[in-house]
Design a protein around this motif. Structure first.
Motif, PDB file in Angstrom:
ATOM      1  N   THR A   9       0.831  -1.201   0.000  1.00  0.00           N
ATOM      2  CA  THR A   9       0.000   0.000   0.000  1.00  0.00           C
ATOM      3  C   THR A   9       0.863   1.248   0.000  1.00  0.00           C
ATOM      4  O   THR A   9       1.923   1.287   0.616  1.00  0.00           O
ATOM      5  CB  THR A   9      -0.909  -0.005   1.245  1.00  0.00           C
ATOM      6  OG1 THR A   9      -1.653  -1.225   1.251  1.00  0.00           O
ATOM      7  CG2 THR A   9      -1.878   1.167   1.227  1.00  0.00           C
ATOM      8  N   THR A  13      -1.100   7.448   1.354  1.00  0.00           N
ATOM      9  CA  THR A  13      -2.565   7.450   1.266  1.00  0.00           C
ATOM     10  C   THR A  13      -3.219   6.362   2.108  1.00  0.00           C
ATOM     11  O   THR A  13      -4.329   6.544   2.594  1.00  0.00           O
ATOM     12  CB  THR A  13      -3.009   7.266  -0.193  1.00  0.00           C
ATOM     13  OG1 THR A  13      -2.522   6.008  -0.680  1.00  0.00           O
ATOM     14  CG2 THR A  13      -2.476   8.389  -1.060  1.00  0.00           C
ATOM     15  N   THR A  16      -7.934   2.399   0.703  1.00  0.00           N
ATOM     16  CA  THR A  16      -9.152   3.113   0.328  1.00  0.00           C
ATOM     17  C   THR A  16     -10.325   2.523   1.107  1.00  0.00           C
ATOM     18  O   THR A  16     -10.228   1.435   1.688  1.00  0.00           O
ATOM     19  CB  THR A  16      -9.426   2.981  -1.169  1.00  0.00           C
ATOM     20  OG1 THR A  16      -9.682   1.594  -1.473  1.00  0.00           O
ATOM     21  CG2 THR A  16      -8.245   3.464  -1.985  1.00  0.00           C
ATOM     22  N   ALA A  17     -11.435   3.232   1.096  1.00  0.00           N
ATOM     23  CA  ALA A  17     -12.625   2.755   1.803  1.00  0.00           C
ATOM     24  C   ALA A  17     -13.084   1.410   1.250  1.00  0.00           C
ATOM     25  O   ALA A  17     -13.526   0.525   2.000  1.00  0.00           O
ATOM     26  CB  ALA A  17     -13.747   3.791   1.684  1.00  0.00           C
ATOM     27  N   ARG A 111      -6.018   6.419   5.884  1.00  0.00           N
ATOM     28  CA  ARG A 111      -6.937   5.841   4.899  1.00  0.00           C
ATOM     29  C   ARG A 111      -7.409   6.946   3.954  1.00  0.00           C
ATOM     30  O   ARG A 111      -7.764   8.041   4.421  1.00  0.00           O
ATOM     31  CB  ARG A 111      -8.149   5.199   5.591  1.00  0.00           C
ATOM     32  CG  ARG A 111      -7.809   3.925   6.354  1.00  0.00           C
ATOM     33  CD  ARG A 111      -9.023   3.340   7.040  1.00  0.00           C
ATOM     34  NE  ARG A 111      -8.706   2.114   7.763  1.00  0.00           N
ATOM     35  CZ  ARG A 111      -9.567   1.482   8.567  1.00  0.00           C
ATOM     36  NH1 ARG A 111     -10.792   1.962   8.722  1.00  0.00           N
ATOM     37  NH2 ARG A 111      -9.186   0.381   9.192  1.00  0.00           N
ATOM     38  N   ASP A 112      -7.375   6.667   2.690  1.00  0.00           N
ATOM     39  CA  ASP A 112      -7.797   7.640   1.675  1.00  0.00           C
ATOM     40  C   ASP A 112      -7.057   8.968   1.825  1.00  0.00           C
ATOM     41  O   ASP A 112      -7.620  10.042   1.597  1.00  0.00           O
ATOM     42  CB  ASP A 112      -9.314   7.877   1.754  1.00  0.00           C
ATOM     43  CG  ASP A 112     -10.100   6.696   1.208  1.00  0.00           C
ATOM     44  OD1 ASP A 112      -9.674   6.129   0.184  1.00  0.00           O
ATOM     45  OD2 ASP A 112     -11.123   6.344   1.814  1.00  0.00           O
ATOM     46  N   THR A 114      -6.015  10.508   4.445  1.00  0.00           N
ATOM     47  CA  THR A 114      -6.209  11.242   5.703  1.00  0.00           C
ATOM     48  C   THR A 114      -5.899  10.317   6.878  1.00  0.00           C
ATOM     49  O   THR A 114      -5.934   9.085   6.760  1.00  0.00           O
ATOM     50  CB  THR A 114      -7.651  11.766   5.834  1.00  0.00           C
ATOM     51  OG1 THR A 114      -8.557  10.651   5.822  1.00  0.00           O
ATOM     52  CG2 THR A 114      -7.984  12.708   4.693  1.00  0.00           C
TER      53      THR A 114
END
Length: 792
Positions: A9, A13, A16-17, A111-112, A114
C-alpha cells in the motif's frame, strides 16, 4: 488468513474505503478479544456452581425432605448471598468495560490520504499506521517510513535497549516507540499477531490470584476434607443417642456441618473487591488487573515522576536567554525550525514551537528526543547542526553556561540548552563539540492537588520518592515547594553506584533524584524491592514504562503514552495525582476489612469443628437445631460481616494473612466451642430442665461468646459499630424472649429455666474474658514482631 508477506500500500494514502470494506468482509480484522471481564453466563455459573454451594445445597435438600423448613433457613441465605455476588460482579463488569474503552490505545491510521484515530479492533490487514514517541504497536507489521525510529521490545524480549528500525524492518505488536517516528503497514492482525495469544491469555478475567485468595482457598480446602469424617462421626453419635430416628440424626448432622463451611467469606471477598473496583471507577480510575487492589493495600513507597505527576504536562516558554553574544531573535529562529523539523514533538518542543514562528529552512536529517540521550536536534542545509537538550548533558562540567542553567533551574524552572554541534545530529558519535547559543527557560505549572497528596502519604507512613529525568536541582525546587520531606538534598542519578547493594542504600536514603535514565528508574524500583518495600510507580512517558512494568503496582496517567497505559495495572483517566490517595485507601479498606471478617468466619469454623468432634466423641445428642446455628451465625457473623467488609479502614496490609487470622480465630473458636460443650454437659445434669431448655442454655453461651469475638474484631468502635452490636443483641433477645410467633416457638428456644440460663450466662462471661485475654496477648506479640514503618 490475516497475514500478508510484504507491504503493498502507498505509505502516504493508506487503504481506500473499498479496500477496508473488502478486508472487513473477508474477516481480516484485528479481532483480538478485549480485556473485558467474564461473560454474564460465566459470572452466573461461577457464583452458583461452587464447591461450597454444592455442599450446602445437599444439606439443604436433606432438610427439605425431612423438615421442618425452619431448619433450612441456611439454604435461603445462600441463595440471597449468591444473588448479591452476581449483582455486584455484573455491576463491576459494566464499569470495567466502560472504562476500558475510554483508556484503550488508539492507533493513528491513514486511509484515503487522511489520518484518523481508530480503536485497535478497527485496524484491518494492510492498514498504514503512523508511529510516534510512546505509541503502542497494536499489530505486527513492516516499517514503511522511519525518522530516527527506535522501538522498545522489552515487553516481548526482556531486552531494555531500544532497537533502531529502518524501512523494511519488522515491528511486533506489544512493543512501543521509544523515540522518533514513521509508519508501518499491518501484515498480521487479530490472533495471527505475535503478542495476540499472550495478550488473550493475560487479559482473561481473574477473580483475585493473590496471597489473600490463595490463603482463603487453602483454609477452605482443609475444611472440605474435614466434612466427610465429621459427618460420619455425627451420624454414628446421633444413632447412639436418639436410636433409629433417622430424621433426627440427619438434622443433628446438618446442624453440625453447615457452620463448618464459611461460604460467606468467599462471597464477601468477591463483593469487597467488586465494590472497590466500582468505587475507583467512579473516580475515573481504571483497574486493569483486579489483583492490583491487594497490592495497593501493601504499598509503602510511591515513586513519582515530576512531569505529569507533580506538575502538569503542559508547559509554556518563559524566555530565551541568548549566550556568548548571540542574538535572541536568531535563537528563536533556530527554535522555530527545530519545532517543525520534529513531526511528533514532545511537550517541551511543542511549547517552544508554539511561541517561535518557523523560518523556511531545509532539513537534512533529524535526531528525535530520547530519554537516554536527553537531547534532540536537526541538521539544516545552510544553517548547520543544532541540538536542544539538557545543559548538564551537552556541556562540560566546568562550563559557565552550565552553572547559569543550574542557577535558573534551582527556582523549579525547566532549562534547556540550544547549541550548535560540530557534527550532523544523527552521527553515531553524537553532536560533537557543542557551542552554547541560548538557554531556553520553560515554566511548568505545579498540580494544585500535589501538596495535599504528598501530605496524605506522609500521614500514612508511605514514603514518596521523586524520580525524574530533569535536572536534580530543578526537581528538588518543585518538590520542596510542595513540602516533601527530604527534598532539600537532591541526588544526581549519574553519580549513583551501579552495584545493587550500594544503589539500594542510596535510593532507600534519598528522596529526590534527577537525571535518571529509564534503565536507572527500573534499577531503582528493583533496589527498593530488594529492601522489602512494596513499590508503586507513577508515570506518563515512555521513559517510565520499564519501571512501571517492574513495580509492584504501576500507575499510569490517562493522557500519557499508550505504552504506559498498556503495562500499568491502574490508569488515572483524569490525570489527577489526587486520585492516588483514594486508590491506596481503597486497597487498604478492602484487604483490612477482609481480614476482619475472616476472623469471624474462621472462628465459627473452628468452634463448629470442635463441637462436631466433642459431641460425637462424648456420645450425647447434638445441642443445636440447624436454625439455632443459622440464628447465631447471622447475628454474629453474616450481617455484621457485610457491614464491616465495606467500612473505612486505613491500616496498611501486611503479609502473613493466614497466620494472623488463625492466631485470633483458633483460640476464639476453641474458647467458644469448649464453653458451649461445658454449658451443655452441666445443664444436662439438671433433671428439671427439658431438652429444649438445655439447648437454649448452649445457644446462649455460644451466642454471647461469638458476640464477644465480634466486639474484638470490630474495634476501634464508632457509633455505627455500637449500633450493629446493640441491634444484634436486641434481635437475639427477641428470638429468646418474645412471645410472638417469630420468637421462641419459631426458633425452638425456652429461657424459662433460671438455673440453666445462669449456667449459660456465667460460662459465657468467662469465655468472653478469655477471648479478651487471648486477643491482648496476640496483639502484643504481633506488635513486637512487626517492625516500625521506615518513615517513622
Amino acid at each position: 488468513m490475516s497475514t500478508i508477506e510484504s507491504p503493498t500500500t502507498d505509505v502516504t494514502t493508506g487503504l481506500t474505503a473499498a479496500e477496508v470494506a473488502e478486508r472487513v468482509a473477508a474477516g481480516q480484522t484485528n479481532d483480538v478479544p478485549s480485556r473485558a471481564s467474564r461473560t454474564v453466563g460465566e459470572i452466573v455459573r461461577a457464583n452458583v456452581f461452587t464447591r461450597f454451594n454444592a455442599i450446602v445445597g445437599v444439606l439443604f435438600a436433606i432438610i427439605l425432605v425431612i423438615g421442618p423448613i425452619q431448619d433450612g433457613l441456611f439454604g435461603f441465605v445462600i441463595l440471597i448471598n449468591t444473588g448479591i455476588g452476581i449483582f455486584q460482579e455484573l455491576r463491576a463488569k459494566r464499569t470495567l468495560e466502560r472504562l476500558a474503552i475510554v483508556g484503550e490505545a488508539r492507533p493513528r491510521v491513514r486511509r484515503d490520504g487522511t489520518t484518523a484515530e481508530l480503536s485497535p479492533g478497527e485496524v484491518v490487514l494492510g492498514d498504514v499506521i503512523e508511529l510516534g514517541p510512546g505509541d503502542k504497536i497494536v499489530v505486527d507489521g513492516v516499517v514503511l517510513a522511519a525518522d530516527g525510529l527506535e522501538v522498545d521490545e522489552s515487553l516481548l524480549t526482556g531486552e531494555s535497549d531500544p532497537v533502531h528500525k529502518l524501512p523494511g524492518d519488522q515491528v511486533l505488536s506489544g512493543s512501543f516507540v521509544a523515540a522518533g517516528g514513521g509508519a508501518h503497514q499491518a501484515t498480521k492482525v487479530g490472533r495471527e499477531a505475535y503478542a495476540a495469544r499472550l495478550a488473550e491469555e493475560a487479559s482473561k478475567f481473574t477473580l483475585v490470584n493473590s496471597e489473600l485468595r490463595s490463603g482463603i482457598n487453602r483454609i477452605l480446602k482443609i475444611i472440605t476434607y474435614l466434612l466427610v469424617p465429621a459427618a460420619a462421626l455425627i451420624i454414628w453419635s446421633q444413632f447412639r443417642t436418639v436410636g433409629n430416628d433417622l430424621p433426627e440424626a440427619l438434622r443433628g448432622m446438618v446442624a453440625a456441618l453447615v457452620p463448618m463451611v464459611p461460604e460467606g467469606l468467599v462471597l464477601l471477598t468477591s463483593i469487597a473487591f467488586a465494590v472497590g473496583v466500582i468505587r475507583l471507577g467512579k473516580r475515573n480510575c481504571l483497574v486493569q488487573e483486579l489483583p492490583a487492589i491487594e497490592g495497593l493495600a501493601r504499598v509503602d513507597t510511591v515513586c513519582a515522576d515530576k512531569t505529569g505527576t507533580l506538575t502538569e504536562n503542559g508547559m509554556r516558554l518563559s524566555r530565551v536567554d541568548a549566550l556568548g553574544g548571540h542574538a535572541e531573535a536568531d535563537a528563536r529562529d533556530v527554535l522555530g525550525a527545530l519545532g517543525v523539523a520534529d513531526k511528533r514533538p514532545n511537550a517541551s518542543l511543542a511549547a517552544i514551537a508554539e511561541a517561535c514562528p518557523p523560518p523556511q529552512w531545509t532539513v537534512v536529517t533529524t535526531q528525535p528526543f530520547s530519554s537516554a540521550r536527553k537531547w534532540s536536534g536537526a541538521s539544516f542545509a545552510e544553517h548547520g547542526n543544532w541540538v536542544l537538550g539538557a545543559p548538564d548533558v551537552l556541556l562540560p562540567e566546568d562550563s559557565a553556561e552550565r552553572a547559569e542553567a543550574e542557577r535558573v533551574g534551582a527556582d523549579g524552572l525547566r532549562v534547556l540548552l540550544l547549541g550548535r554541534g560540530s557534527r550532523v545530529v544523527d552521527d553515531p558519535a553524537g553532536p560533537g563539540d557543542v557551542e552554547a547559543v541560548a538557554l531556553v527557560v520553560l515554566e511548568q505549572k505545579v498540580r494544585p492537588e500535589a501538596a495535599d497528596t504528598l501530605a496524605y502519604f506522609a500521614e500514612q507512613n508511605v514514603d514518596v520518592k521523586v524520580i525524574s529525568g530533569d535536572n536534580a536541582v530543578s526537581v528538588a525546587a518543585v518538590a520542596s515547594s510542595l513540602g516533601l520531606t527530604g527534598a532539600h538534598a537532591p541526588v544526581d542519578a549519574r553519580e549513583l553506584p551501579e552495584a545493587k547493594e550500594s544503589l539500594a542504600d542510596e535510593v532507600d536514603a534519598g528522596t529526590v533524584f534527577g537525571r535518571v535514565t529509564p534503565a536507572q528508574k527500573r534499577s531503582m524500583v528493583g533496589a527498593l524491592q530488594s529492601r522489602g518495600h512494596t513499590v508503586a510507580m507513577t508515570g506518563d512517558g515512555v521513559n517510565d514504562v520499564l519501571a512501571l512494568k517492574d513495580a509492584d503496582i504501576g500507575v499510569a496517567m490517562g493522557s500519557g503514552s499508550p505504552a504506559t497505559r498498556a503495562v500499568a495495572q491502574i490508569v488515572l483517566l483524569d490525570d489527577s495525582f489526587a486520585t492516588l490517595p483514594h486508590v491506596v485507601a481503597e486497597g487498604r479498606r478492602v484487604i483490612g476489612n477482609i481480614e476482619r471478617v475472616a476472623n469471624l468466619f474462621l472462628t465459627k469454623t473452628v468452634y463448629s469443628v470442635l463441637l462436631a468432634i466433642a459431641i460425637g466423641a462424648i456420645g450425647v445428642p447434638f445441642p443445636f437445631l440447624p436454625r439455632h446455628l443459622t440464628l447465631i451465625g447471622s447475628l454474629t457473623i453474616g450481617i455484621p460481616a457485610f457491614f464491616l467488609a465495606l467500612a473505612p479502614n486505613t491500616e496498611r496490609a501486611r503479609t502473613g494473612f493466614v497466620k494472623r487470622v488463625l492466631r485470633l480465630a483458633a483460640p476464639s473458636g476453641i474458647i467458644a466451642g469448649a464453653g458451649t460443650v461445658v454449658t451443655y454437659l452441666i445443664v444436662r445434669t439438671d433433671p428439671t430442665a427439658t431438652s429444649i431448655q438445655q439447648s437454649t442454655a448452649a445457644v446462649l453461651t455460644l451466642y454471647l461468646i461469638a458476640t464477644g469475638v465480634l466486639v474484638v474484631v470490630a474495634r476501634p468502635f464508632v457509633w455505627w459499630k455500637a449500633v450493629l452490636v446493640v441491634a444484634s443483641l436486641a434481635a437475639f433477645a427477641h428470638a429468646l424472649l418474645s412471645p410472638l410467633p417469630f420468637g421462641r416457638e419459631f426458633w425452638q428456644l425456652d429461657a424459662g429455666n433460671t438455673a440453666t440460663m445462669l449456667v449459660g450466662l456465667v460460662v459465657a462471661i468467662v469465655g468472653i474474658v478469655l477471648v479478651e485475654v487471648a486477643n491482648l496477648v496476640i496483639t502484643r506479640r504481633l506488635a513486637r514482631a512487626t517492625p516500625a514503618p521506615a518513615s517513622d
